[in-house]
Enzyme design. Structure first.
Site, PDB file in Angstrom:
ATOM      1  N   ASP A  12       0.862  -1.185   0.000  1.00  0.00           N
ATOM      2  CA  ASP A  12       0.000   0.000   0.000  1.00  0.00           C
ATOM      3  C   ASP A  12       0.896   1.232   0.000  1.00  0.00           C
ATOM      4  O   ASP A  12       1.714   1.416   0.904  1.00  0.00           O
ATOM      5  CB  ASP A  12      -0.865  -0.060   1.279  1.00  0.00           C
ATOM      6  CG  ASP A  12      -1.935   1.009   1.288  1.00  0.00           C
ATOM      7  OD1 ASP A  12      -1.905   1.906   0.420  1.00  0.00           O
ATOM      8  OD2 ASP A  12      -2.796   0.947   2.188  1.00  0.00           O
ATOM      9  N   ASP A 108      -3.062   2.690  -5.869  1.00  0.00           N
ATOM     10  CA  ASP A 108      -1.980   2.702  -4.880  1.00  0.00           C
ATOM     11  C   ASP A 108      -1.828   1.406  -4.082  1.00  0.00           C
ATOM     12  O   ASP A 108      -1.034   1.351  -3.160  1.00  0.00           O
ATOM     13  CB  ASP A 108      -2.159   3.884  -3.927  1.00  0.00           C
ATOM     14  CG  ASP A 108      -3.531   3.903  -3.275  1.00  0.00           C
ATOM     15  OD1 ASP A 108      -4.389   3.098  -3.676  1.00  0.00           O
ATOM     16  OD2 ASP A 108      -3.743   4.721  -2.369  1.00  0.00           O
ATOM     17  N   GLU A 109      -2.585   0.380  -4.429  1.00  0.00           N
ATOM     18  CA  GLU A 109      -2.465  -0.874  -3.685  1.00  0.00           C
ATOM     19  C   GLU A 109      -2.327  -2.045  -4.654  1.00  0.00           C
ATOM     20  O   GLU A 109      -2.916  -2.037  -5.724  1.00  0.00           O
ATOM     21  CB  GLU A 109      -3.715  -1.120  -2.832  1.00  0.00           C
ATOM     22  CG  GLU A 109      -3.975  -0.063  -1.784  1.00  0.00           C
ATOM     23  CD  GLU A 109      -5.248  -0.345  -0.987  1.00  0.00           C
ATOM     24  OE1 GLU A 109      -5.613  -1.540  -0.861  1.00  0.00           O
ATOM     25  OE2 GLU A 109      -5.853   0.608  -0.510  1.00  0.00           O
TER      26      GLU A 109
END
Lengths: 417, 64
Positions: A12, A108-109
């Site tokens: 993350d 973003d993950e």
């Protein structure tokens, strides 16, 4: 003894948008920073914030002016998505050194399955730390990584320690770690579900895992079983192989017409325009032929209708798509009100040519060659260089550059090749 | 692509003897995804950065 258990990482990127903005504006590292949408009018909402802004109580989603009241020296910068996509891709390239099982979850993950990578690169925690260091030293942003034996706990782990940290939830320790956390920390447990669970006396993830599954199913339906399994560490969903998640399921386009459409001819006109753009995108995407057409209709009163149907045989020809759309429309629409917007999408792609008994293969090929030629002309001279004569009946419609104006690339689309 | 020389703002030109590494590394000044060239200039190691997005070379300058 060989280790047969799975090893999943969830990585993350910490305060991602704000971190990228701090690369662009290093001077903003020392001030509370909010990344906002629609900056010009100063009414944008906070999309992301840095640690200092977080400490000041700024929350994602609140209007900037309200955030500014909490924190006088809050600085805002407008969101720049193309940059975030570039950085996200650079980070994924780092992940790809260790595994090709990379499944993005938003920009973003990512989940990474490193089960088979451990012989080469060390334990899950070691790989997680290598990735964490590489991202920090090469890109200049940080990640929190969760290491576990399934995706759900890996995600849970990445949330436990932030920023720039690695947390392992193992089969040996999950009862002492994951189970102590509030149930709302579990993926897919939103506010409403958490409320329902709290009525059942479920406060922690451990409570959920130990709750009678039948009770959960009674209260929550099939989600009850799923969430129970997740809490108990019994999630065996695989991490997608990279690239797979981008598998395109359908190609479509829709348009709200500048005027209400009153007749079938009007509708046919717009379907032709839309089918042209859909066929062009289908050809560009290399997906082959489509077997199914789906239409959507919105009337003047904003009622939505939809219908899908099989094409007689898979095609990528604009006229065949338009004809099928028209047939669906006739079967669907009763003309309660004039039509305001139309959409056409095709799906169910196949690469192979299909021979048909009645179909005229030559005719079909001719149609496709024509489409290809038209497409080439349009690429060279613009979308409006060649148009269907039918469409010229409505000048204003003919002037719309339907394909140029209406392509929205999905998130993560590699526009830069 | 290999940098050959560096022209400073006062006009002086420094020859780059050798590029030791070219790798992705963040700079302390404004840049997204720059490539850092570790260069030998006059026997001393200096970082030279290239930001592909802007097609721009730059160096970090110690603030006074």
């Amino acid at each position: 003894m060989p280790d047969f258990s799975r090893c999943i990482l969830h990585s993350d990127l910490n305060n991602f948008y704000a971190s990228v903005e701090m690369l662009r504006h290093p001077e903003l590292k020392e001030v509370p920073l909010a990344v906002c949408g629609s900056f010009e009018d100063r009414h944008g909402v906070v999309l992301a914030k840095n640690m200092l802004a977080k400490a000041a109580g700024i929350t994602t989603g609140e209007p900037f002016f309200q955030a500014k009241k909490k924190c006088e020296n809050l600085v805002s910068v407008p969101a720049d998505f193309p940059s975030y996509v570039r950085v996200s891709e650079a980070v994924r390239a780092i992940y790809a050194r260790y595994t090709d099982f990379i499944e993005p979850f938003g920009i973003d993950e990512c989940w990474l399955d490193v089960t088979g990578s451990r012989k080469l690169f060390g334990s899950g925690v070691e790989i997680a730390n290598t990735i964490r260091e590489a991202v920090k030293h090469e890109i200049g942003v940080t990640v929190s990584v969760g290491v576990s034996f399934n995706k759900i706990f890996a995600k849970l782990g990445s949330d436990m320690k932030k920023p720039d940290a690695v947390t392992e939830i193992s089969e040996a320790n999950y009862r002492q770690t994951a189970w102590k956390l509030p149930v709302s920390d579990l993926l897919y447990v939103g506010k409403a579900t958490a409320r329902k669970l709290s009525v059942l006396g479920v406060a922690t993830i451990g409570d959920l895992a130990q709750k009678d599954e039948a009770v959960l199913v009674r209260e929550l339906g099939k989600w009850g079983k799923l969430l129970h399994d997740y809490a108990a560490g019994e999630d065996n969903s695989p991490v997608a192989l990279s690239g797979r998640e981008r598998e395109i399921k359908s190609v479509g386009n829709s348009l709200t017409c500048y005027r209400d459409l009153e007749t079938e001819d009007d509708v046919h006109l717009l379907f032709l325009l839309l089918a042209d753009s859909v066929a062009a995108r289908l050809a560009e995407s290399g997906l082959g032929r489509a077997g199914t057409v789906k239409i959507s209709v919105t009337d003047r009163e904003l009622n939505h209708f939809g219908k899908q149907g099989k094409l007689p045989h898979p095609t990528r020809n604009a006229k065949e798509i338009a004809d099928c759309a028209m047939e669906l429309f006739r079967a669907l629409y009763t003309w309660g009100y004039p039509v305001r917007a139309l959409g056409v999408a095709v799906s169910d792609f196949s690469e192979r040519e299909q021979l048909t008994f009645f179909g005229d293969a030559q005719e079909e090929e001719k149609g496709e060659r024509l489409d290809a030629a038209v497409q080439k002309m349009r690429e060279k001279y613009g979308n409006r260089v060649l148009q269907r004569a039918t469409i010229l009946g409505d000048k204003r419609l003919a002037e719309m550059d339907i394909k140029g104006a209406h392509i929205i690339h999905p998130e993560g689309h590699r526009g830069d090749g | 692509m290999r940098p050959i020389e560096l022209k400073w703002q006062d006009g002086e030109v420094y020859l780059i003897d050798r590029v030791r590494f070219a790798e992705r590394a963040p700079a302390r000044v404004s840049a997204i995804l720059p490539i850092r060239y570790t260069c030998l200039i006059g026997g001393r190691e200096k970082y030279l950065y290239f930001e592909p997005e802007k097609m721009q070379w730059f160096v970090e300058v110690a603030s006074a």
